[in-house]
Design an enzyme around this catalytic site. Structure first.
Site, PDB file in Angstrom:
ATOM      1  N   SER A 141       0.680  -0.994  -0.067  1.00 40.20           N
ATOM      2  CA  SER A 141      -0.048  -0.048   0.044  1.00 40.20           C
ATOM      3  C   SER A 141       0.786   1.267  -0.163  1.00 40.20           C
ATOM      4  O   SER A 141       2.021   1.223   0.454  1.00 40.20           O
ATOM      5  CB  SER A 141      -0.856   0.110   1.115  1.00 40.20           C
ATOM      6  N   TYR A 154       0.076  -0.606  10.294  1.00 42.15           N
ATOM      7  CA  TYR A 154      -0.311  -0.988   8.876  1.00 42.15           C
ATOM      8  C   TYR A 154       0.684  -0.642   7.778  1.00 42.15           C
ATOM      9  O   TYR A 154       1.454  -1.167   7.130  1.00 42.15           O
ATOM     10  CB  TYR A 154      -1.549  -0.425   8.548  1.00 42.15           C
TER      11      TYR A 154
HETATM   12  N1  LIG Z   1      -8.803  -1.648  -0.505  1.00 39.49           N
HETATM   13  C1  LIG Z   1      -7.812  -0.849  -0.711  1.00 39.49           C
HETATM   14  O1  LIG Z   1      -8.221   0.611  -1.146  1.00 39.49           O
HETATM   15  C2  LIG Z   1      -6.486  -1.185  -0.479  1.00 39.49           C
HETATM   16  C3  LIG Z   1      -5.548   0.133  -0.630  1.00 39.49           C
HETATM   17  C4  LIG Z   1      -4.225  -0.324  -0.331  1.00 39.49           C
HETATM   18  C5  LIG Z   1      -3.938  -1.631  -0.267  1.00 39.49           C
HETATM   19  N2  LIG Z   1      -4.942  -2.780   0.090  1.00 39.49           N
HETATM   20  C6  LIG Z   1      -4.469  -3.948   0.185  1.00 39.49           C
HETATM   21  O2  LIG Z   1      -4.910  -4.866  -0.763  1.00 39.49           O
HETATM   22  C7  LIG Z   1      -5.090  -6.199   0.068  1.00 39.49           C
HETATM   23  C8  LIG Z   1      -6.563  -6.811  -0.280  1.00 39.49           C
HETATM   24  O3  LIG Z   1      -7.259  -5.691   0.572  1.00 39.49           O
HETATM   25  P1  LIG Z   1      -8.944  -5.552   0.404  1.00 39.49           P
HETATM   26  O4  LIG Z   1      -9.172  -3.998   0.390  1.00 39.49           O
HETATM   27  O5  LIG Z   1      -9.491  -6.442  -0.481  1.00 39.49           O
HETATM   28  O6  LIG Z   1      -9.281  -6.018   1.710  1.00 39.49           O
HETATM   29  P2  LIG Z   1     -10.625  -6.776   2.508  1.00 39.49           P
HETATM   30  O7  LIG Z   1     -11.726  -6.620   1.603  1.00 39.49           O
HETATM   31  O8  LIG Z   1     -10.772  -6.630   3.901  1.00 39.49           O
HETATM   32  O9  LIG Z   1     -10.372  -8.474   2.245  1.00 39.49           O
HETATM   33  C9  LIG Z   1      -9.243  -8.831   2.694  1.00 39.49           C
HETATM   34  C10 LIG Z   1      -8.848 -10.485   2.489  1.00 39.49           C
HETATM   35  O10 LIG Z   1      -7.748 -11.050   3.300  1.00 39.49           O
HETATM   36  C11 LIG Z   1      -8.540 -11.858   4.203  1.00 39.49           C
HETATM   37  N3  LIG Z   1      -8.085 -11.846   5.770  1.00 39.49           N
HETATM   38  C12 LIG Z   1      -8.124 -10.989   6.469  1.00 39.49           C
HETATM   39  N4  LIG Z   1      -7.693 -11.343   7.878  1.00 39.49           N
HETATM   40  C13 LIG Z   1      -7.071 -12.516   7.579  1.00 39.49           C
HETATM   41  C14 LIG Z   1      -6.692 -13.367   8.312  1.00 39.49           C
HETATM   42  N5  LIG Z   1      -6.382 -13.227   9.681  1.00 39.49           N
HETATM   43  N6  LIG Z   1      -6.238 -14.871   7.774  1.00 39.49           N
HETATM   44  C15 LIG Z   1      -6.633 -15.078   6.578  1.00 39.49           C
HETATM   45  N7  LIG Z   1      -6.891 -14.168   5.731  1.00 39.49           N
HETATM   46  C16 LIG Z   1      -7.526 -13.022   6.291  1.00 39.49           C
HETATM   47  C17 LIG Z   1     -10.032 -11.743   4.287  1.00 39.49           C
HETATM   48  O11 LIG Z   1     -10.649 -12.932   4.361  1.00 39.49           O
HETATM   49  P3  LIG Z   1     -11.451 -13.477   5.755  1.00 39.49           P
HETATM   50  O12 LIG Z   1     -12.221 -12.278   6.238  1.00 39.49           O
HETATM   51  O13 LIG Z   1     -12.389 -14.658   4.948  1.00 39.49           O
HETATM   52  O14 LIG Z   1     -10.427 -14.116   6.385  1.00 39.49           O
HETATM   53  C18 LIG Z   1     -10.266 -11.144   2.930  1.00 39.49           C
HETATM   54  O15 LIG Z   1     -10.170 -12.055   1.917  1.00 39.49           O
HETATM   55  C19 LIG Z   1      -4.642  -5.938   1.374  1.00 39.49           C
HETATM   56  O16 LIG Z   1      -3.414  -6.316   1.577  1.00 39.49           O
HETATM   57  C20 LIG Z   1      -4.795  -4.504   1.712  1.00 39.49           C
HETATM   58  O17 LIG Z   1      -3.857  -3.973   2.395  1.00 39.49           O
HETATM   59  C21 LIG Z   1      -6.179  -2.255  -0.016  1.00 39.49           C
END
Ligand SMILES: NC(=O)c1ccc[n+]([C@@H]2O[C@H](COP(=O)([O-])OP(=O)(O)OC[C@H]3O[C@@H](n4cnc5c(N)ncnc54)[C@H](OP(=O)(O)O)[C@@H]3O)[C@@H](O)[C@H]2O)c1
Length: 275
Positions: A141, A154
């Site tokens: 990120s 984070y």
């Molecule tokens: N969305 C954004 O704007 C954004 C921006 C910058 C970076 N990112 C990065 O992009 C990636 C995806 O983010 P997202 O926005 O799609 O997040 P999200 O919607 O919250 O999804 C997170 C995923 O990670 C899994 N997860 C969370 N805790 C876990 C654990 N303890 N063990 C195993 N799996 C776990 C969740 O599945 P379960 O809940 O089923 O475990 C879900 O599949 C992350 O690395 C995030 O930091 C996102």
């Protein structure tokens, strides 16, 4: 590296950006091992992929638990005989103030966003080296680089994973195993940011955000073109990242001007009420 029968393990594939990465890899011909904690969502997705002729299996696991993670690595290799690509996508942030969280809360953030991807790469690297081919893609990120508000642990983890990727890539590329990092700005149509905006009732202007499909395409490009780093942001993301490093005070000023500081204050207050 890409071959029709290559196997990719995608973490965080149960919801958010992960399923979009999984579908994009499926379209590119990968067999898939999908993980997350929520078995029901994973099974729904693998069912849809299998119906569309992509071999895919779901292995639920909590990546903050070392035993779960090691079981996942073994089961993933057993599912199709090997893992060629690891996409470390699982991650997230509880959107709370650093000092208001317990130490255990902060440790959990580091564990999910930094230790788990490093541990999983460590588990799968020997098999990749044995076969002389493999690719690790880490999802990071821009939070640390732009001093995104209320994201101390984070940001540390996500910046850490950039360093990890660079060294891993340098050390093992000559043995056929490469690594790339995909650094995300705000994503508008899936994932934590999108969910938060809907929960809190925030209007997030599309300008300055990217659709999740851009992340999935960046993951595929990272593997196929063996790219070191890809920044997924509208405009010249890599340039912006470089400028932020040259002028570290610019990020906070930009956050104030763009309203990110105020928005995140609202989110923090919302999360406080949920406790
Ligand atoms: N969305 C954004 O704007 C954004 C921006 C910058 C970076 N990112 C990065 O992009 C990636 C995806 O983010 P997202 O926005 O799609 O997040 P999200 O919607 O919250 O999804 C997170 C995923 O990670 C899994 N997860 C969370 N805790 C876990 C654990 N303890 N063990 C195993 N799996 C776990 C969740 O599945 P379960 O809940 O089923 O475990 C879900 O599949 C992350 O690395 C995030 O930091 C996102």
């Amino acid at each position: 590296m890409e071959k029709q029968e290559d196997v990719a393990l995608v973490t965080g594939a149960s919801h958010g950006i992960g399923p979009i990465i999984a579908r994009t890899l499926a379209e590119a011909g990968y067999r898939l091992v999908l993980t997350g904690r929520t078995a029901r969502e994973l099974e729904l997705l693998t069912g849809q992929l299998n119906a569309a002729a992509t071999p895919a299996v779901a292995i639920p696991a909590d990546l903050t638990k070392a035993d779960d993670l090691e079981r996942l690595a073994k089961s993933a290799e057993a599912a199709f005989g090997r893992v060629d690509v690891l996409v470390n996508n699982a991650g997230g942030d509880p959107q709370r103030e650093f000092d208001a969280m317990s130490w255990a809360d902060n440790e959990a953030i580091i564990s999910l966003n930094a230790l788990a991807p490093i541990h999983l790469a460590h588990q799968l690297l020997p098999g990749m080296l044995q076969r002389g081919r493999g690719h690790v893609v880490n999802i990071s990120s821009i939070a640390g680089r732009v001093s995104f508000p209320y994201a101390e642990a984070y940001a540390a983890a996500k910046d850490g994973i950039i360093g990890f990727t660079r060294v891993l890539r340098n050390d093992y590329r000559h043995r056929g195993v490469s690594a790339s990092v995909v650094i995300l700005g705000a994503i508008r149509d899936a994932g934590l940011g999108d969910r938060t905006a809907k929960e809190v009732g925030l209007k997030v202007p599309a300008m300055g955000t990217s659709p999740a499909i851009h992340v999935a395409r960046a993951v595929l490009a990272a593997i196929k073109k063996d790219r070191t780093e890809i920044v997924v942001m509208p405009g010249p993301g890599r340039l912006l990242k470089a400028v932020m490093d040259l002028f570290p005070s610019l990020g906070p000023a930009m956050n104030r001007l763009a309203g990110a500081e105020k928005t995140m204050r609202t989110v923090i207050e919302f999360r406080k009420q949920q406790l």
